[in-house]
Design a protein around this motif. Sequence first.
Motif, PDB file in Angstrom:
ATOM      1  N   THR A 198      44.344  25.899   6.959  1.00  0.00           N
ATOM      2  CA  THR A 198      44.786  25.650   8.335  1.00  0.00           C
ATOM      3  C   THR A 198      44.378  26.758   9.296  1.00  0.00           C
TER       4      THR A 198
ATOM      5  N   TRP B 117      41.388  27.833   9.613  1.00  0.00           N
ATOM      6  CA  TRP B 117      40.091  27.445  10.190  1.00  0.00           C
ATOM      7  C   TRP B 117      40.242  26.404  11.292  1.00  0.00           C
ATOM      8  N   ILE B 118      41.381  25.694  11.336  1.00  0.00           N
ATOM      9  CA  ILE B 118      41.555  24.674  12.375  1.00  0.00           C
ATOM     10  C   ILE B 118      42.516  25.158  13.462  1.00  0.00           C
TER      11      ILE B 118
ATOM     12  N   GLU C 225      29.377  23.154   9.369  1.00  0.00           N
ATOM     13  CA  GLU C 225      30.590  23.677   9.989  1.00  0.00           C
ATOM     14  C   GLU C 225      31.657  22.621  10.231  1.00  0.00           C
ATOM     15  N   MET C 226      31.281  21.329  10.310  1.00  0.00           N
ATOM     16  CA  MET C 226      32.279  20.282  10.555  1.00  0.00           C
ATOM     17  C   MET C 226      33.085  19.942   9.297  1.00  0.00           C
TER      18      MET C 226
ATOM     19  N   THR D  55      36.495  21.710   8.748  1.00  0.00           N
ATOM     20  CA  THR D  55      37.496  21.224   9.704  1.00  0.00           C
ATOM     21  C   THR D  55      38.059  19.881   9.261  1.00  0.00           C
TER      22      THR D  55
ATOM     23  N   SER E 171      40.112  20.241   6.097  1.00  0.00           N
ATOM     24  CA  SER E 171      41.361  20.971   6.336  1.00  0.00           C
ATOM     25  C   SER E 171      42.438  20.013   6.841  1.00  0.00           C
ATOM     26  N   TRP E 172      42.058  19.128   7.748  1.00  0.00           N
ATOM     27  CA  TRP E 172      43.004  18.137   8.252  1.00  0.00           C
ATOM     28  C   TRP E 172      43.404  17.142   7.160  1.00  0.00           C
TER      29      TRP E 172
END
Length: 358
Positions: free
Chosen positions: A43, A45-46, A326-327, A330, A333-334
């Motif tokens: 979390t 990273w987001i 890089e996406m 994210t 993580s979600w």
Amino acid sequence: MSVEPGHPYVSSALERLRHPDLEMLSPAYFGMVMATGIVSLATIWIGLPVVAWGLFAIALAAYLVLWTLTVLRIARHRDRFFADMIDHLRGPGFFTMVAASSILGSEFIILGGNMVIGFVLWLIAVILWFGLTYTIFTAFTIKENKPALNQGISGAWLLAVVATQSIAVLSSLLAAEIEQPYRLDLNFLALSMWLWGGMLYIWMMSLIFYRYTFFRFSPGDLSPPYWINMGAMAISTLAGSLLIINSEDAPFLHSIVPFMKGFTVFYWATGTWWIPMLVILGIWRHVYKRFPLTYDPLYWGAVFPLGMYAVSTFQMARALGFDFLEMLPTVFSWIALAAWALTFSAYLARLFAAPKPA
């Protein structure tokens, strides 16, 4: 609406806390700490530092409670405890103790900047790893009565790989903050554990894949720890990425950087291959075969790989300059946070369930 202390839901939860079913406590319950800890790091990273700290607190509380229950279980049900340790299906679950200690130690270093507690947890993890590795696998070797392959192996065996790689990860994090000559020692330990973990995965995954494809496979056989197929490769990717980052201050690592880069991508690609396969098998299990989806402590073994994949992909992209990835951290993580919330909600619902009428 307030809930009174005498409410049956509260009474049921308190009764379970006072008198837990210690005898049958799953040794893999430390997977809750593993999953919560790694999702906490994901979390970051987001951009959710408050959530990260909240999950860190939950992981720490769960770790302390589970150790308390484990000590009580040893005191009250010693025979059952050690019988589980040498059982082919339940025994590998003990490796969650190692990984939970290492991941919590990593949190103390990354979130809290506390090297002392990080080192203490590293020491606990190393002692547990030696004790459990040589106890469990020696017992599996010399047992006279052994189960057939299709009855004695599961994805939970790969927790031994996760435990090994978790020590490589925490050793790398400690090495980055400590002075010489201990930096060299910790980096060498991290490298050795990383290499051994990779070899162990090849051995175990060969048996698991053989079990997949040459024995009858029912929905009940596809337990959540099979997600460790991917999680073991994700944490191997993370360990390799941290070693690459540390190579600037370790000449012996710098000399093998191309090797480490190649194997890190190899581990990541293998873990990525497993994701669609595991999703398809999950749909087959719960949709096509209509296997009930109810809370089980083993589901933490499915949450952990999602969070680990997010963290490992982020670190690999950082170590190798793969900006085009890089996406992925994210997105995962979600996904990991949502999976954790769902599993934790199911856990709370089970904990606070009203007692059944006599």
